[in-house]
Design a protein around this motif. Sequence first.
Motif, PDB file in Angstrom:
ATOM      1  N   PRO A  32      27.770  41.024  25.105  1.00 43.35           N
ATOM      2  CA  PRO A  32      26.904  40.569  26.202  1.00 43.35           C
ATOM      3  C   PRO A  32      27.247  39.147  26.646  1.00 43.35           C
ATOM      4  N   GLY A  33      27.084  38.912  27.931  1.00 46.39           N
ATOM      5  CA  GLY A  33      27.298  37.576  28.469  1.00 46.39           C
ATOM      6  C   GLY A  33      28.741  37.237  28.763  1.00 46.39           C
ATOM      7  N   VAL A  34      29.669  38.146  28.491  1.00 45.29           N
ATOM      8  CA  VAL A  34      31.086  37.906  28.771  1.00 45.29           C
ATOM      9  C   VAL A  34      31.396  38.485  30.150  1.00 45.29           C
ATOM     10  N   ILE A  35      31.860  37.632  31.043  1.00 46.43           N
ATOM     11  CA  ILE A  35      32.156  38.058  32.414  1.00 46.43           C
ATOM     12  C   ILE A  35      33.664  38.231  32.544  1.00 46.43           C
ATOM     13  N   VAL A  36      34.088  39.455  32.764  1.00 44.81           N
ATOM     14  CA  VAL A  36      35.518  39.771  32.826  1.00 44.81           C
ATOM     15  C   VAL A  36      35.818  40.446  34.152  1.00 44.81           C
ATOM     16  N   GLN A  37      36.841  39.941  34.819  1.00 43.11           N
ATOM     17  CA  GLN A  37      37.336  40.592  36.027  1.00 43.11           C
ATOM     18  C   GLN A  37      38.779  41.022  35.797  1.00 43.11           C
ATOM     19  N   LEU A  38      39.074  42.279  36.105  1.00 46.28           N
ATOM     20  CA  LEU A  38      40.450  42.759  36.104  1.00 46.28           C
ATOM     21  C   LEU A  38      41.045  42.407  37.456  1.00 46.28           C
ATOM     22  N   VAL A  39      41.954  41.429  37.461  1.00 43.43           N
ATOM     23  CA  VAL A  39      42.515  40.911  38.704  1.00 43.43           C
ATOM     24  C   VAL A  39      43.688  41.761  39.160  1.00 43.43           C
ATOM     25  N   LYS A  40      44.626  42.031  38.248  1.00 49.96           N
ATOM     26  CA  LYS A  40      45.832  42.783  38.610  1.00 49.96           C
ATOM     27  C   LYS A  40      46.274  43.656  37.451  1.00 49.96           C
ATOM     28  N   LEU A  41      46.933  44.749  37.792  1.00 52.65           N
ATOM     29  CA  LEU A  41      47.729  45.539  36.855  1.00 52.65           C
ATOM     30  C   LEU A  41      49.155  45.517  37.388  1.00 52.65           C
ATOM     31  N   LYS A  47      38.293  43.840  40.160  1.00 53.04           N
ATOM     32  CA  LYS A  47      37.054  44.536  39.816  1.00 53.04           C
ATOM     33  C   LYS A  47      36.425  43.887  38.593  1.00 53.04           C
ATOM     34  N   ASN A  48      35.096  43.693  38.647  1.00 56.64           N
ATOM     35  CA  ASN A  48      34.372  43.155  37.504  1.00 56.64           C
ATOM     36  C   ASN A  48      34.031  44.267  36.526  1.00 56.64           C
ATOM     37  N   LEU A  49      34.159  43.960  35.241  1.00 60.16           N
ATOM     38  CA  LEU A  49      33.806  44.930  34.211  1.00 60.16           C
ATOM     39  C   LEU A  49      32.310  44.879  33.965  1.00 60.16           C
ATOM     40  N   VAL A  50      31.701  46.043  33.853  1.00 66.10           N
ATOM     41  CA  VAL A  50      30.304  46.151  33.439  1.00 66.10           C
ATOM     42  C   VAL A  50      30.287  46.245  31.928  1.00 66.10           C
ATOM     43  N   LEU A  70      36.507  50.647  32.469  1.00 70.10           N
ATOM     44  CA  LEU A  70      37.061  50.594  33.820  1.00 70.10           C
ATOM     45  C   LEU A  70      38.453  51.198  33.756  1.00 70.10           C
ATOM     46  N   LYS A  71      38.742  52.181  34.626  1.00 72.44           N
ATOM     47  CA  LYS A  71      40.022  52.875  34.602  1.00 72.44           C
ATOM     48  C   LYS A  71      40.744  52.689  35.925  1.00 72.44           C
ATOM     49  N   ASP A  72      42.071  52.619  35.833  1.00 69.83           N
ATOM     50  CA  ASP A  72      42.898  52.557  37.036  1.00 69.83           C
ATOM     51  C   ASP A  72      44.303  52.997  36.665  1.00 69.83           C
ATOM     52  N   VAL A  90      52.579  47.164  30.713  1.00 69.21           N
ATOM     53  CA  VAL A  90      51.725  46.864  31.858  1.00 69.21           C
ATOM     54  C   VAL A  90      51.126  45.485  31.633  1.00 69.21           C
ATOM     55  N   ARG A  91      51.155  44.676  32.661  1.00 69.27           N
ATOM     56  CA  ARG A  91      50.575  43.338  32.582  1.00 69.27           C
ATOM     57  C   ARG A  91      49.149  43.365  33.132  1.00 69.27           C
ATOM     58  N   PHE A  92      48.202  42.974  32.278  1.00 73.02           N
ATOM     59  CA  PHE A  92      46.800  42.864  32.657  1.00 73.02           C
ATOM     60  C   PHE A  92      46.509  41.395  32.988  1.00 73.02           C
ATOM     61  N   GLU A  93      46.176  41.123  34.236  1.00 72.37           N
ATOM     62  CA  GLU A  93      45.750  39.784  34.616  1.00 72.37           C
ATOM     63  C   GLU A  93      44.231  39.775  34.682  1.00 72.37           C
ATOM     64  N   LEU A  94      43.623  38.934  33.840  1.00 70.36           N
ATOM     65  CA  LEU A  94      42.172  38.913  33.707  1.00 70.36           C
ATOM     66  C   LEU A  94      41.622  37.535  34.050  1.00 70.36           C
ATOM     67  N   MET A  95      40.378  37.532  34.470  1.00 69.43           N
ATOM     68  CA  MET A  95      39.566  36.321  34.532  1.00 69.43           C
ATOM     69  C   MET A  95      38.454  36.500  33.508  1.00 69.43           C
TER      70      MET A  95
END
Length: 831
Positions: free
Chosen positions: A395-404, A411-414, A419-421, A464-469
């Motif tokens: 909880p409280g962790v804000i993660v956005q998947l920026v690029k694959l 997209k922000n993760l709930v 989250l799939k792509d 695969v490169r995961f770019e995250l915020m």
Amino acid sequence: MCKMLCWRKSLSLSMRKPFLSVIILLAGILSKSTVQAQNPQWNAAEIKLNLEKLNVLGSVLYFAAHPDDENTRLIAWLAQEKKYRTGYLSLTRGDGGQNLIGTEQGVELGLIRTQELLAARKIDKGEQFFSSAYDFGFSKTPEETFDFWDKQRVLAEAVWLIRKFRPDVIITRFPPDARGGHGHHQASAMLAHEAFKAAADPKQFPEQLTYVKPWQAKRLLWNTFNFGGQDNTREDQLKVDIGNYNALIGASYGEIAAHSRSSHKSQGFGSAAQRGSSIEYFEYVDGSPATDSPLDGIDTSWKRIPNSGTVQSLIEKINQNYKVDKPESALSDLLQLYKALDQIKDDYWRDQKKKEVEKLILACSGIWFESVVRHPDYAMGDQINVDNAIIARRPGVIVQLVKLNDKEIHKNLVNNLLLKDSISVNASISTQPYWLNEPHAKGKFNVSEFNLTGYPENPNNPKVRFELMINGTAITFDQHIQYKYTDPVRGEIYNPVVILPQLTAKSSSPLALTQNAKSVKVNLAFQKNGQARSQSFRVNAVGAKGWEINPASFELQFTSGVNSLSKEITISPSEATVSSIDTLLFQVDQKDRLKETKTIGYNHIPEIVYFPDVAIKMSNINLINAVKKIAYLHGAGDLIPESLSAIGIKVDVLTSEQLLKSDLSGYDAVILGVRIFNVNKDIAQIQNRLLDYVNNGGTLVEQYNVSNGLVSKNIGPYAFNLGRNRVTDELATVHFDEKDPVFNYPNKITKVDFANWVQERGLYFAENIDKRYRTPISMQDPGESLHKGSLLIADYGKGKFVYTSLSFFRQLPAGIPGAYRLFVNLLSKSK
């Protein structure tokens, strides 16, 4: 801790290995913000252990010759108690040993042992490195070892790894003299000492300095030992008790070591856990002496790094405030630390600690991700559809998947929802293990890209490169692409994706044994791999001078919907090749060598897929053979049954139960596999049955065993012991009694029959031999006395008993004509 040996198993279809250019590889080596295939699933105690490690800036490199040489207890203690960065450099991959779980030998055995070492390091938390040295088999002297290994190349690689790893201390397993046990061990200690000095000298291997800097380790130590009948420890040596119990792990280092060492299953190294005080001894070799611990006098705190006050304060704060039940509470400070590390001027420790922090950020955030494909393998040039999934579970962790890769996602993760792509990745390079890209020499792998030196596996598998915020901070992670499936017994299984050549093939036999200059036919089964609907290939036979190959060139046309074709070729020896051994290879479209897909599957390691050349060993054997049918009982594993089938003998491979119940009178001979007296718990009962068979007129041929761990010492009808003597010179002169029947029927054996043998003459010779045995062969390595224990023959009742330590298990698969002729004589009834 002598070099031990191995085993083998099956073939199926799916693996994990290389993928990228040297430029991209170097970028990975020097990158500041990329974790390669790191997705740690640490529990709260493991997170705490790794948080504490952030405060430790020390490193140790353990240095030896083979898989199994390393001291796993010491590596575990250094890595998890002292929290040093700890590496093990095994100069070889253990290719030359014997195999206790299957029939793989050579490079296949090395592939197995590589994975076993990686499994061991996952447990003791060391890192694994290799040189390009090939384990060519037992060596009695370092001089012989260096002749095969290309000493300067291996020294350059050791220097490279020291400069890259920057160990404060180097520890060898062996000394450079006879106490080391044999040539590989001694050579490893010599190389360690030379590399210790050369790594600090900018005049040594200056071409490396484009990428790394000279490095002087503080000291070189020998980790002395008391095993194998040798006690090299002394009370005046540096002593350290490493028997600690680690409450965060829930185990002592003796327990961790046993688990780690038991990963060496191909060597039969299952180990019992040790608990309580355990003293390790160290002898000073070079550098600054130590009195209390291996890293005496070395500042392993952040004080060794200028202007690191902010970093130190943050690490102390994170450790003080860490909450076991709320690891995400450390995330804010970890992200601040991640940014603060950019201000550190020491490139090595900055990059190392950033990698450690990246893993901790993932673990504290509860972030998990994967990149999986729907098929185990693809072909070069294919477009691969990759399914990616990611989840954050705190909880409280804000993660956005920026690029694959280059695909924009944003997209922000709930929390706690996947989250799939999907993305498409081009399969541009085969996943062949990098050290097998070129044919290896007798003592070394030919690795043309020096910057690959040291890696246990290809560092550049498709990914695969995961770019995250993550809470507003950009971090990039690389995830290797895998094939995932569910096994009904083992559960969820991940294997690295396999990238195949576009055309592969398999021959009906790796041996084309032409008996008495008669031609043989071999079928080649071709497989078109990949997504192309129709394709054509031109295949040419190469490397067969003096042999007639028909057809020597042909075209394969795969039409839409057709992926498999077969072609039969005829191989005939010419007059000039009546006694020669050669290897037939094939070329595809006049550029690439035709490859085979081989799979090695064992439950204790990931599935291994590699692509050896389609190679047919051609050998003409002038052979008289009246042996029609034999029974064979496997020991640790060899390829004798397949080899005998290649000369027309019917081989019934029996289980212990089948042998005990069978009527053996219909067999011309019975053969026992290598090391059967070491691995078969029923061997005493089986031996009684077999000696009755011999007494009634049968022929029994037993292959070599080792003296340690015998299930039964009743090896023959009359007494003898097993020793450790061997002849490693495969071309050593063989003295034999030319009048003995075994050298005269049905084939007349001459000195020519001992030409072209491979790796060794024999091993673990018999000693204290009862006089009722004939010992018609004697041999020796240079400077040693003749030994008669390689072949024992006795008449017993109406039959013949044979015990042989000659390495037929290597010679027959290699197509050695004389070895076949002699082995057939051993199986044959005397005239």
